[in-house]
Scaffold this motif. Structure first.
Motif, PDB file in Angstrom:
ATOM      1  N   UNK A  53       0.806  -1.230   0.000  1.00 48.78           N
ATOM      2  CA  UNK A  53       0.000   0.000   0.000  1.00 48.78           C
ATOM      3  C   UNK A  53       0.843   1.285   0.000  1.00 48.78           C
ATOM      4  N   UNK A  54       1.880   1.414   0.838  1.00 50.58           N
ATOM      5  CA  UNK A  54       2.652   2.666   0.819  1.00 50.58           C
ATOM      6  C   UNK A  54       3.255   2.977  -0.557  1.00 50.58           C
ATOM      7  N   UNK A  55       3.813   1.956  -1.210  1.00 50.59           N
ATOM      8  CA  UNK A  55       4.429   2.178  -2.527  1.00 50.59           C
ATOM      9  C   UNK A  55       3.375   2.511  -3.576  1.00 50.59           C
ATOM     10  N   UNK A  56       2.204   1.895  -3.479  1.00 46.50           N
ATOM     11  CA  UNK A  56       1.120   2.192  -4.427  1.00 46.50           C
ATOM     12  C   UNK A  56       0.650   3.636  -4.255  1.00 46.50           C
ATOM     13  N   UNK A  57       0.500   4.065  -3.014  1.00 50.03           N
ATOM     14  CA  UNK A  57       0.090   5.450  -2.754  1.00 50.03           C
ATOM     15  C   UNK A  57       1.132   6.442  -3.268  1.00 50.03           C
ATOM     16  N   UNK A  58       2.406   6.126  -3.033  1.00 48.13           N
ATOM     17  CA  UNK A  58       3.482   7.021  -3.457  1.00 48.13           C
ATOM     18  C   UNK A  58       3.559   7.109  -4.983  1.00 48.13           C
ATOM     19  N   UNK A  59       3.323   5.990  -5.661  1.00 53.65           N
ATOM     20  CA  UNK A  59       3.452   5.943  -7.121  1.00 53.65           C
ATOM     21  C   UNK A  59       2.241   6.522  -7.833  1.00 53.65           C
ATOM     22  N   UNK A  60       1.047   6.208  -7.338  1.00 55.18           N
ATOM     23  CA  UNK A  60      -0.179   6.544  -8.083  1.00 55.18           C
ATOM     24  C   UNK A  60      -1.025   7.637  -7.426  1.00 55.18           C
ATOM     25  N   UNK A  61      -0.689   7.988  -6.195  1.00 59.68           N
ATOM     26  CA  UNK A  61      -1.458   9.029  -5.519  1.00 59.68           C
ATOM     27  C   UNK A  61      -2.606   8.478  -4.694  1.00 59.68           C
ATOM     28  N   UNK A  62      -3.283   9.391  -3.962  1.00 59.19           N
ATOM     29  CA  UNK A  62      -4.346   8.983  -3.040  1.00 59.19           C
ATOM     30  C   UNK A  62      -5.526   8.336  -3.750  1.00 59.19           C
ATOM     31  N   UNK A  70      -7.442  -0.055   1.493  1.00 62.08           N
ATOM     32  CA  UNK A  70      -6.994  -1.038   0.501  1.00 62.08           C
ATOM     33  C   UNK A  70      -6.740  -0.337  -0.829  1.00 62.08           C
ATOM     34  N   UNK A  71      -6.078  -1.034  -1.745  1.00 61.61           N
ATOM     35  CA  UNK A  71      -5.959  -0.497  -3.098  1.00 61.61           C
ATOM     36  C   UNK A  71      -7.353  -0.374  -3.695  1.00 61.61           C
ATOM     37  N   UNK A  72      -7.602   0.718  -4.379  1.00 56.13           N
ATOM     38  CA  UNK A  72      -8.874   0.929  -5.077  1.00 56.13           C
ATOM     39  C   UNK A  72      -8.846   0.075  -6.350  1.00 56.13           C
ATOM     40  N   UNK A  73      -9.408  -1.134  -6.271  1.00 55.30           N
ATOM     41  CA  UNK A  73      -9.250  -2.104  -7.352  1.00 55.30           C
ATOM     42  C   UNK A  73      -9.920  -1.658  -8.649  1.00 55.30           C
ATOM     43  N   UNK A  74     -11.112  -1.107  -8.529  1.00 52.67           N
ATOM     44  CA  UNK A  74     -11.828  -0.675  -9.741  1.00 52.67           C
ATOM     45  C   UNK A  74     -11.050   0.437 -10.442  1.00 52.67           C
ATOM     46  N   UNK A  75     -10.551   1.382  -9.669  1.00 52.52           N
ATOM     47  CA  UNK A  75      -9.776   2.508 -10.226  1.00 52.52           C
ATOM     48  C   UNK A  75      -8.495   1.991 -10.880  1.00 52.52           C
ATOM     49  N   UNK A  76      -7.799   1.092 -10.175  1.00 58.21           N
ATOM     50  CA  UNK A  76      -6.524   0.574 -10.684  1.00 58.21           C
ATOM     51  C   UNK A  76      -6.743  -0.297 -11.918  1.00 58.21           C
ATOM     52  N   UNK A  77      -7.826  -1.098 -11.895  1.00 58.14           N
ATOM     53  CA  UNK A  77      -8.123  -1.966 -13.041  1.00 58.14           C
ATOM     54  C   UNK A  77      -8.324  -1.123 -14.298  1.00 58.14           C
ATOM     55  N   UNK A  78      -9.068  -0.050 -14.149  1.00 54.36           N
ATOM     56  CA  UNK A  78      -9.333   0.850 -15.275  1.00 54.36           C
ATOM     57  C   UNK A  78      -8.030   1.472 -15.782  1.00 54.36           C
TER      58      UNK A  78
END
Length: 213
Positions: A53-62, A70-78
Motif C-alpha cells: 500500500x505505501x508504494x502504491x500510494x506514493x506511485x499513483x497518488x491517493x 486497501x488499493x482501489x481495485x476498480x480505479x486501478x483496473x481501469x
C-alpha cells in the motif's frame, strides 16, 4: 514416499479465466498438497495495511487507495487496462513482494511437492525457470465465456476483453507439460488430478533421491 519438510518438486498451475483453476487446486488440497496462490498473495499485499500500500500510494497518488485503506481495485483496473506504463509500475511494486512471499511459503510447506497457482504464468515469462512442470487447466473459450458471465455477472464483451489481455488458449497449451481437461464433469477432473498426484509424488521422490546422491 513420506512428506519432506521442504518440497522437492514445484508445479506451476495456470489456466485462463473461467477455466476452473480453483476447482483443480481444491482437489490437490484434498491430497494434502500445499497450494501457493499468487492471486491470494497479491490480494493480501493490497488489502488495508498491506505491504504494497505505501508504494502504491506514493506511485499513483491517493486516488489509488480506497476509503478502507486497501488499493482501489476498480480505479486501478481501469488505469492498467488503458495505460501500459501504469501496469508496469504496478507490477514492479507487486512482483518482488509476491516472489518473496512465495519463497517464504515454499520454505515452510510440508508436502512432497508444492503447486504455485499463477493465473498469468505464461504471460509473466519467468515462471518457467522457477518450476519443474507446468500444468494447464483447459476448456473451450466458449465455456470460459459462459462460466465467467454467469459467475461475475459480466457481459460477453467484457469477458472477451479480459481474455484478450491474457495468453491465448493455444499459447497456454504450448507451454503445458500436463493438461487437465475441465470441459465437462467434476468426476473427470478428479480422475485426472488423482493420476497427476501420483505422477508428481513419483517425480518428487526421484528429485529427493537425486538431491541426496
Amino acid at each position: 514416499m513420506s512428506s519432506s519438510p521442504s518440497p522437492s518438486l514445484a508445479i506451476g498451475l495456470t489456466g485462463g479465466i473461467g477455466s476452473g483453476k480453483t476447482t483443480v487446486t481444491d482437489q490437490f488440497k484434498e491430497h494434502g498438497i500445499v497450494i501457493i496462490d499468487t492471486d491470494a498473495i497479491a490480494h493480501a499485499l493490497t488489502a488495508p495495511s498491506g505491504q504494497a500500500i505505501p508504494a502504491i500510494r506514493q506511485t499513483f497518488g491517493d486516488a489509488a487507495i480506497a476509503e478502507n485503506g486497501a488499493m482501489n481495485r476498480a480505479w486501478m483496473r481501469e488505469l492498467v487496462f488503458t495505460d501500459s506504463n501504469a501496469k508496469k509500475q504496478l507490477e514492479q511494486i507487486l512482483h518482488p513482494l509476491i516472489r518473496q512471499e512465495c519463497e517464504q511459503q515454499t520454505a515452510t510447506a510440508n508436502s512432497p511437492y508444492v503447486i504455485f497457482a499463477v493465473p498469468l504464468l505464461v504471460e509473466s515469462g519467468n515462471w518457467r525457470q522457477r518450476v519443474q512442470r507446468i500444468a494447464v487447466v483447459d476448456c473451450s473459450e466458449e465455456t470460459q465465456i459462459a462460466r465467467v458471465m454467469k459467475r461475475n455477472q459480466l457481459r460477453r464483451e467484457q469477458v472477451e476483453a479480459i481474455m484478450r489481455a491474457q495468453a491465448t488458449r493455444a499459447q497456454r497449451l504450448a507451454a503445458a507439460d500436463d493438461i487437465i481437461d475441465n470441459e465437462t464433469d467434476l468426476e473427470r477432473v478428479r480422475t485426472q488430478v488423482d493420476a497427476l498426484h501420483l505422477r508428481y509424488l513419483q517425480l518428487a521422490h526421484e528429485a529427493r533421491i537425486a538431491a541426496h546422491s
